[in-house]
Enzyme design. Structure first.
Site, PDB file in Angstrom:
ATOM      1  CD1 TRP A 333       6.567  -2.787  29.768  1.00  0.00           C
ATOM      2  CD2 TRP A 333       5.695  -2.711  27.746  1.00  0.00           C
ATOM      3  NE1 TRP A 333       5.353  -3.406  29.971  1.00  0.00           N
ATOM      4  CE2 TRP A 333       5.048  -3.724  28.869  1.00  0.00           C
ATOM      5  CE3 TRP A 333       5.169  -3.060  26.512  1.00  0.00           C
ATOM      6  CZ2 TRP A 333       3.951  -4.668  28.516  1.00  0.00           C
ATOM      7  CZ3 TRP A 333       4.204  -3.939  26.165  1.00  0.00           C
ATOM      8  CH2 TRP A 333       3.793  -4.873  27.047  1.00  0.00           C
ATOM      9  CD  GLU A 448      -3.753 -13.301  15.159  1.00  0.00           C
ATOM     10  OE1 GLU A 448      -4.591 -13.009  16.220  1.00  0.00           O
ATOM     11  OE2 GLU A 448      -2.597 -12.536  14.949  1.00  0.00           O
ATOM     12  CD  GLU A 451      -1.592  -4.930  14.765  1.00  0.00           C
ATOM     13  OE1 GLU A 451      -1.529  -4.276  13.705  1.00  0.00           O
ATOM     14  OE2 GLU A 451      -1.019  -4.682  15.576  1.00  0.00           O
TER      15      GLU A 451
END
Length: 834
Positions: A333, A448, A451
């Site tokens: 984006w 994990e 993140e």
């Protein structure tokens, strides 16, 4: 750079109308991350990369792949009286590659009214840091004589749009545009010259602002200093020759260097060489890249995406820091992001990088994978870990601890070792340090693989278990049988608790399935990374809108990460718990697009466009990820099912330039953008290409050819192929002390430092001492056995032998008979208190 140096005598600075007004311009923004192509020369001497989207050039990276130097460069076209068009907004577009073996692209942009066409062929100089674009303008002769073509470039030197400077300069009679900041310079020139040129500030005095009012160029500002600048040159079409009277052709060059002279000389030198000569050398270089035999037969598109995916992964390796692979030449984006988003995805993530290296290993590129491993060894921290992500020079950017990012390099080292691909690199110290970190910190990870959350993650633990199996096998082969045995046993201990830590028995996501894997089990009170601001058993999701609920019971959040257990060989594909969990995943996360099935990361994910289609800015709606289609394909192959439909689906998700997106638009309602509608299955606004997705596709095709999952870790399959194994011990660590132990089990105390344990089973009426055994980087351990019928509490304290100091406190572990076994075989301290 000082004003005095700008007036150096070797250049003729064209003052023209003087300094542009309107400084410093609008706040700088990046550009679309939905790339249609990426490109670079194969040669390491050409240290420049480019991306394209919406029919124009976007970021140009130099001198390393993590340093964007431009926002975009496109053409403006007008007849001076009746119309004004901008390539990226107003034209119909088509894209193809110049040659099937090389990344050079041919972009055709057409006037919607059919009056003219701009055809651009983009490559990099095969031996210099210059982007070259051969441009042909076609129109009826009468209109062609009235057309004006302007090249508009927005420099973002040094990775930012603020504090840039630009001037118009004369080089040997050629009007040239020059921009600079932070020790880097950029030059833009054409083979036919610019008849006029101007520098301005974006939004106030740039060329677009000049032309939009009456379709004519009035401003010729000689400089724009210290702001968000744009430069524009009118192409001198009278000197753009072509045999066809209805065509004009020229070459545009954008060169970069560490000084004005370096950028200018590189640019002019590239223009002095015929484009066709540069093109042929560019293609010949890339023709060196070959695919393993018979792989194309596994594809549904004749190998088109396969060839492109190998190139995409290769192009994301830096040419100064050999072996450094970034995640993507994009800023998700980006059109809504400014200078405060320094990293984007042009950073090294160890996870993504190992995926890239393994994908290339699947293509037979052992030397490339070894470069990646050596690079990782050079960035490893003294404690054996790696930064969450980092610039290609090794400087950390984010600093979270992700255990899978420590595990994956071990697995890569093991793969190369098994393939006899390590050459003269002594990998064992690297592996033993990383394994030691996993022993000290697993099983609880701070983040994990997405993140975001701490706890017990199936995907993270799949990588950790496999890595410890690999490290154990390598340790034994390197003459360290005690360490090798210990690492294998530690892997066994973690895998023996997978169902305890990562499975819910009270699932609510599927009416018929109560027991299934969850995304992550949060730490309990007293465990590492526990959050006091979240209720026990709950997780707080990132990226949720301020008005949305963000805290959920962990048992109600699922992802497909447990499939990594099957991929590496920790669990069988026909495990009933795996099969049931897949049914929940398909009910909650599956999206059926026209191209084929795709999956979201997890339910309630907020990382994606907002519900109305706006850019992700701190919150949004998570979309479906094509790489998860590849992961599902690998599971289906392991389960003995067909895989070609998943290969075909991934090919369908690719753009016309064969770029795989991070996410696709997954709503039935089309998203309307300035570039046209985005429909179900089209790339969304996040990163494209996502190199991880291309690596996943490469591995899926290779796996389909081999008839076995390429990522499978035989060291794990040998231990767990027949099913889960149990261990005779439970692990106690200062980071994660347990409060209860099943009678008959042994308490294994782990520490990073040598120690003696003084213990008692009768409230210190009698006591014994056990001395720890040192295992180098894995630390030290001592064991205290318990009897099968024992019910007394175990008390112990520690004496640190290196410093000759007592710990100064006692620890207690309740010995439980089998009939009183807790739901978790190893119970954290706080659970007993509850």
């Amino acid at each position: 750079m000082s004003e005095a140096s700008l007036l150096a005598p070797e250049y003729l600075w064209l003052a023209q109308q003087g300094e542009a007004p309107g400084a410093p311009g609008l706040p700088a923004r990046w550009t679309s991350s939905v790339k249609n192509s990426v490109g670079c020369a194969y040669s390491a001497s050409s240290k420049i990369w480019y991306t394209t989207s919406h029919g124009i050039l976007n970021e140009i990276y130099y001198p390393t792949i993590d340093r964007p130097q431009t926002r975009d460069m496109g053409f403006l076209i007008t007849d001076g009286h009746t119309f004004f068009h901008e390539e990226k907004r107003d034209m119909e577009r088509s894209f193809s590659y110049i040659h099937h073996a090389a990344p050079g692209g041919r972009q055709v942009n057409r006037d919607p009214g059919g009056r003219y066409t701009i055809t651009k062929e983009t490559i990099c100089d095969p031996h210099s840091s210059v982007v070259l674009v051969r441009v042909r303008l076609d129109a009826e002769a009468e209109l062609l004589s009235r057309l004006h073509l302007y090249a508009l470039l927005s420099p973002h030197m040094g990775g930012g749009g603020a504090n840039n400077s630009a001037r118009v300069v004369d080089v040997a009679g050629n009007r040239t545009l020059l921009a600079w900041r932070d020790g880097n310079s950029l030059a833009m020139a054409t083979s036919c010259g610019f008849s006029r040129a101007s520098c301005g500030f974006v939004g106030t005095s740039d060329g677009w602002q000049d032309l939009k009012h009456d379709f004519q160029m009035h401003w010729e500002y000689g400089s724009a200093l210290d702001g968000n600048v744009a430069v524009m040159g009118e192409v001198d079409l009278t000197h753009a020759t072509h045999p066809d009277a209805n065509s004009r052709e020229f070459v545009l060059a954008i060169g970069l260097g560490e000084s004005h002279h370096a950028a200018l000389s590189a640019t002019m030198s590239s223009l002095a060489t015929p484009f066709e000569s540069n093109l042929q050398r560019f293609i010949r270089q890339w023709e060196r890249v070959q695919l393993p035999s018979h792989l194309e037969q596994q594809t549904s598109d004749g190998g088109r995406l396969l060839r492109a995916s190998q190139r995409v992964v290769l192009m994301h390796e830096d040419k100064t820091y050999s072996g450094a692979f970034i995640a993507s030449m994009s800023i998700p984006w980006g059109y809504a992001k400014g200078d405060d988003d320094l990293g984007g995805y042009h950073l090294v993530w160890t996870r993504d990088m190992v995926q890239s290296a393994t994908g290339l290993l699947a293509m037979g590129r052992t030397e490339t994978a070894l470069r990646a491993l050596v690079y990782l060894a050079c960035t490893q921290k003294p404690d054996g870990s790696f930064a969450q992500n980092f610039w290609v020079n090794g400087t950390p950017y984010w600093t979270g601890i992700q255990l899978d990012e420590v595990a994956f390099p071990i697995i890569l080292a093991w793969r190369l070792w098994k393939a006899n691909g390590l050459s003269n690199f002594d990998v064992f110290p690297f592996v033993s340090r990383a394994a030691g970190f996993l022993v000290r910190f697993a099983p609880v990870t701070q983040q994990e693989r997405w993140e975001e959350n701490a706890g017990y993650s199936p995907s993270t633990l799949a990588a950790v278990i496999s890595a410890l199996c690999c490290a154990g096998e390598m340790a034994i082969a390197h003459g360290s049988p005690e360490l090798g045995t210990f690492l294998g046993e530690h892997a066994d201990w973690i895998q023996s608790h997978l169902e305890d830590w990562c499975v819910t028995n009270e699932g609510t996501l599927h009416p018929e399935i109560k027991r299934h894997y969850i995304r992550v089990q949060p730490p309990a009170p007293g465990e590492p990374w526990y959050r006091n601001d979240v209720a026990p058993g709950n997780i707080r999701l990132n990226n949720r809108a301020p008005w949305e609920e963000s805290e959920f019971p962990a048992s109600t959040i699922i992802d497909g990460g447990f499939l990594e257990l099957v991929r590496y060989g920790v669990r069988r594909a026909d495990d009933p718990l795996i099969i049931d969990s897949l049914k929940v995943v398909d009910r909650v996360l599956r999206v059926d697009a026209p191209q084929g099935p795709c999956w979201r990361r997890y339910n309630h994910d907020g990382y994606g466009e907002q519900l109305g289609g706006g850019p992700f800015l701190h919150y949004g709606q998570g979309r479906a990820w094509p790489l998860l289609t590849g992961e599902r394909g690998h599971y289906e192959l392991a389960a003995g099912h067909e895989v070609k439909s998943f290969i075909k689906a991934m090919e369908g998700f690719a753009s016309p330039g064969s770029m795989l997106p991070e996410q696709i638009w997954d709503q039935r309602t089309a998203l309307h953008t300035s570039a046209g509608p985005v429909v179900l299955g089209d790339p969304a606004g996040s990163a494209m290409p996502l190199v991880w997705a291309h690596a996943e596709y490469l591995k899926l095709v290779r796996s389909a050819r081999d008839g076995r999952v390429f990522d499978r870790v035989d060291a794990a399959v040998e231990r767990y192929g027949a099913g889960p194994v149990t261990t005779p011990f439970e692990v106690w660590k200062m980071r994660r002390p347990i409060s209860a132990l099943l009678a008959g089990k042994t308490l294994r105390i782990l520490s990073g430092l040598p120690f003696e344990a003084l213990y008692s089973f009768d409230n210190w009426l009698t006591k014994k001492t056990v001395r720890s055994c040192s295992l180098g980087t894995a630390g030290s351990f001592a064991e205290i056995p318990t009897a099968a019928g024992q019910q007394r509490e175990l008390s112990f304290t520690l004496y640190w032998t290196a410093t000759k100091q007592w710990e100064g406190r006692n620890f207690s572990v309740k010995i439980q008979p089998k009939s009183e076994q807790a739901p978790h075989a190893d119970v954290p301290v706080a659970n007993l208190q509850e």
